[in-house]
Design a protein around this motif. Structure first.
Motif, PDB file in Angstrom:
ATOM      1  N   ASP A  53       0.829  -1.213   0.000  1.00 56.55           N
ATOM      2  CA  ASP A  53       0.000   0.000   0.000  1.00 56.55           C
ATOM      3  C   ASP A  53       0.860   1.257   0.000  1.00 56.55           C
ATOM      4  O   ASP A  53       0.542   2.238  -0.676  1.00 56.55           O
ATOM      5  CB  ASP A  53      -0.951   0.011   1.193  1.00 56.55           C
ATOM      6  CG  ASP A  53      -2.071  -1.008   1.055  1.00 56.55           C
ATOM      7  OD1 ASP A  53      -2.285  -1.507  -0.075  1.00 56.55           O
ATOM      8  OD2 ASP A  53      -2.724  -1.301   2.078  1.00 56.55           O
ATOM      9  N   THR A  54       1.950   1.235   0.736  1.00 54.51           N
ATOM     10  CA  THR A  54       2.855   2.389   0.786  1.00 54.51           C
ATOM     11  C   THR A  54       3.497   2.622  -0.575  1.00 54.51           C
ATOM     12  O   THR A  54       3.591   3.763  -1.038  1.00 54.51           O
ATOM     13  CB  THR A  54       3.939   2.166   1.859  1.00 54.51           C
ATOM     14  OG1 THR A  54       3.304   1.935   3.116  1.00 54.51           O
ATOM     15  CG2 THR A  54       4.852   3.365   1.962  1.00 54.51           C
ATOM     16  N   VAL A  55       3.915   1.548  -1.232  1.00 51.18           N
ATOM     17  CA  VAL A  55       4.520   1.669  -2.563  1.00 51.18           C
ATOM     18  C   VAL A  55       3.499   2.239  -3.554  1.00 51.18           C
ATOM     19  O   VAL A  55       3.820   3.119  -4.360  1.00 51.18           O
ATOM     20  CB  VAL A  55       5.078   0.311  -3.036  1.00 51.18           C
ATOM     21  CG1 VAL A  55       5.443   0.345  -4.505  1.00 51.18           C
ATOM     22  CG2 VAL A  55       6.277  -0.084  -2.195  1.00 51.18           C
ATOM     23  N   LYS A  56       2.266   1.762  -3.478  1.00 54.90           N
ATOM     24  CA  LYS A  56       1.215   2.274  -4.371  1.00 54.90           C
ATOM     25  C   LYS A  56       0.979   3.768  -4.147  1.00 54.90           C
ATOM     26  O   LYS A  56       0.824   4.532  -5.091  1.00 54.90           O
ATOM     27  CB  LYS A  56      -0.086   1.515  -4.164  1.00 54.90           C
ATOM     28  CG  LYS A  56      -0.101   0.147  -4.777  1.00 54.90           C
ATOM     29  CD  LYS A  56      -1.429  -0.525  -4.523  1.00 54.90           C
ATOM     30  CE  LYS A  56      -1.431  -1.949  -5.007  1.00 54.90           C
ATOM     31  NZ  LYS A  56      -2.693  -2.640  -4.691  1.00 54.90           N
ATOM     32  N   GLN A  57       0.938   4.172  -2.891  1.00 50.99           N
ATOM     33  CA  GLN A  57       0.724   5.592  -2.583  1.00 50.99           C
ATOM     34  C   GLN A  57       1.888   6.442  -3.061  1.00 50.99           C
ATOM     35  O   GLN A  57       1.696   7.548  -3.556  1.00 50.99           O
ATOM     36  CB  GLN A  57       0.509   5.790  -1.086  1.00 50.99           C
ATOM     37  CG  GLN A  57      -0.833   5.308  -0.614  1.00 50.99           C
ATOM     38  CD  GLN A  57      -0.995   5.447   0.889  1.00 50.99           C
ATOM     39  OE1 GLN A  57      -0.064   5.814   1.596  1.00 50.99           O
ATOM     40  NE2 GLN A  57      -2.185   5.140   1.380  1.00 50.99           N
ATOM     41  N   GLN A  58       3.101   5.946  -2.928  1.00 53.59           N
ATOM     42  CA  GLN A  58       4.264   6.707  -3.382  1.00 53.59           C
ATOM     43  C   GLN A  58       4.284   6.832  -4.896  1.00 53.59           C
ATOM     44  O   GLN A  58       4.666   7.865  -5.432  1.00 53.59           O
ATOM     45  CB  GLN A  58       5.553   6.062  -2.879  1.00 53.59           C
ATOM     46  CG  GLN A  58       5.779   6.269  -1.406  1.00 53.59           C
ATOM     47  CD  GLN A  58       7.039   5.583  -0.907  1.00 53.59           C
ATOM     48  OE1 GLN A  58       7.662   4.805  -1.611  1.00 53.59           O
ATOM     49  NE2 GLN A  58       7.407   5.886   0.332  1.00 53.59           N
ATOM     50  N   LYS A  59       3.862   5.800  -5.597  1.00 48.92           N
ATOM     51  CA  LYS A  59       3.804   5.872  -7.058  1.00 48.92           C
ATOM     52  C   LYS A  59       2.779   6.906  -7.495  1.00 48.92           C
ATOM     53  O   LYS A  59       2.996   7.614  -8.467  1.00 48.92           O
ATOM     54  CB  LYS A  59       3.466   4.514  -7.656  1.00 48.92           C
ATOM     55  CG  LYS A  59       4.615   3.559  -7.699  1.00 48.92           C
ATOM     56  CD  LYS A  59       4.234   2.273  -8.399  1.00 48.92           C
ATOM     57  CE  LYS A  59       5.422   1.338  -8.478  1.00 48.92           C
ATOM     58  NZ  LYS A  59       5.072   0.088  -9.154  1.00 48.92           N
ATOM     59  N   LYS A  60       1.684   7.012  -6.784  1.00 47.19           N
ATOM     60  CA  LYS A  60       0.649   7.996  -7.133  1.00 47.19           C
ATOM     61  C   LYS A  60       1.153   9.421  -6.927  1.00 47.19           C
ATOM     62  O   LYS A  60       0.833  10.307  -7.714  1.00 47.19           O
ATOM     63  CB  LYS A  60      -0.601   7.782  -6.296  1.00 47.19           C
ATOM     64  CG  LYS A  60      -1.413   6.596  -6.718  1.00 47.19           C
ATOM     65  CD  LYS A  60      -2.649   6.443  -5.847  1.00 47.19           C
ATOM     66  CE  LYS A  60      -3.445   5.210  -6.219  1.00 47.19           C
ATOM     67  NZ  LYS A  60      -4.596   5.040  -5.353  1.00 47.19           N
ATOM     68  N   THR A  61       1.932   9.627  -5.886  1.00 51.58           N
ATOM     69  CA  THR A  61       2.403  10.987  -5.608  1.00 51.58           C
ATOM     70  C   THR A  61       3.522  11.415  -6.554  1.00 51.58           C
ATOM     71  O   THR A  61       3.687  12.598  -6.830  1.00 51.58           O
ATOM     72  CB  THR A  61       2.902  11.120  -4.148  1.00 51.58           C
ATOM     73  OG1 THR A  61       3.937  10.166  -3.926  1.00 51.58           O
ATOM     74  CG2 THR A  61       1.768  10.914  -3.177  1.00 51.58           C
ATOM     75  N   TYR A  62       4.293  10.456  -7.063  1.00 52.03           N
ATOM     76  CA  TYR A  62       5.403  10.800  -7.950  1.00 52.03           C
ATOM     77  C   TYR A  62       4.972  10.895  -9.400  1.00 52.03           C
ATOM     78  O   TYR A  62       5.667  11.493 -10.208  1.00 52.03           O
ATOM     79  CB  TYR A  62       6.552   9.795  -7.817  1.00 52.03           C
ATOM     80  CG  TYR A  62       7.247   9.888  -6.475  1.00 52.03           C
ATOM     81  CD1 TYR A  62       7.740  11.096  -6.022  1.00 52.03           C
ATOM     82  CD2 TYR A  62       7.395   8.763  -5.674  1.00 52.03           C
ATOM     83  CE1 TYR A  62       8.377  11.179  -4.786  1.00 52.03           C
ATOM     84  CE2 TYR A  62       8.033   8.844  -4.449  1.00 52.03           C
ATOM     85  CZ  TYR A  62       8.526  10.056  -4.016  1.00 52.03           C
ATOM     86  OH  TYR A  62       9.148  10.142  -2.811  1.00 52.03           O
ATOM     87  N   TRP A  63       3.886  10.293  -9.778  1.00 56.61           N
ATOM     88  CA  TRP A  63       3.471  10.320 -11.172  1.00 56.61           C
ATOM     89  C   TRP A  63       2.331  11.232 -11.298  1.00 56.61           C
ATOM     90  O   TRP A  63       1.471  11.537 -11.632  1.00 56.61           O
ATOM     91  CB  TRP A  63       3.130   8.917 -11.675  1.00 56.61           C
ATOM     92  CG  TRP A  63       4.331   8.022 -11.622  1.00 56.61           C
ATOM     93  CD1 TRP A  63       4.609   7.071 -10.708  1.00 56.61           C
ATOM     94  CD2 TRP A  63       5.444   8.037 -12.513  1.00 56.61           C
ATOM     95  NE1 TRP A  63       5.799   6.482 -10.958  1.00 56.61           N
ATOM     96  CE2 TRP A  63       6.349   7.056 -12.070  1.00 56.61           C
ATOM     97  CE3 TRP A  63       5.789   8.792 -13.638  1.00 56.61           C
ATOM     98  CZ2 TRP A  63       7.535   6.796 -12.709  1.00 56.61           C
ATOM     99  CZ3 TRP A  63       6.975   8.510 -14.264  1.00 56.61           C
ATOM    100  CH2 TRP A  63       7.832   7.524 -13.792  1.00 56.61           C
TER     101      TRP A  63
END
Length: 119
Positions: free
Chosen positions: A109-119
């Motif tokens: 879930d943390t990885v998914k959230q970080q991908k959303k914030t960077y893209w």
């Protein structure tokens, strides 16, 4: 904050630590409290729609299906106490797997959230 996840993890950890206490002390109250905590954790997981929700529910059901016979053995055949302890150890293993799955889910879930914030 996801309160459903907080309560689920809380009850998993309470069941796990209480059952370890039963293994060490063989106190019937620890067994009953551990079973109660595990059943609550299973009930909370029934509504889970998370990435690893099915696996978490399965691990919790495995622990329940170890704990209920352990309680019956403890109360109905006290001379077979080592079998009850062995069943509780199986439930502890299932709960440890649940904790590992919760950690994996949190990381995903943390990885998914970080991908959303960077893209």
């Amino acid at each position: 904050m996801e309160w459903n996840k907080v309560f689920s993890v809380f009850f998993i950890l309470m069941a796990l630590t209480t059952l370890v206490g039963y293994i060490v002390d063989q106190d019937v109250y620890a067994l009953v409290i551990g079973i109660s905590m595990n059943l609550v954790a299973t009930t909370i997981k029934l509504g889970s729609r998370t990435t690893l929700g099915n696996e978490l529910l399965a691990a919790s059901l495995v622990a329940d299906l170890h704990l209920l016979p352990a309680a019956m053995i403890h109360f109905l055949a006290p001379e077979r106490e080592m079998l009850a302890i062995a069943m509780v150890m199986g439930a502890v293993v299932a709960n440890v797997i649940s904790v590992i799955l919760v950690i994996c889910e949190t990381v995903l879930d943390t990885v998914k959230q970080q991908k959303k914030t960077y893209w």
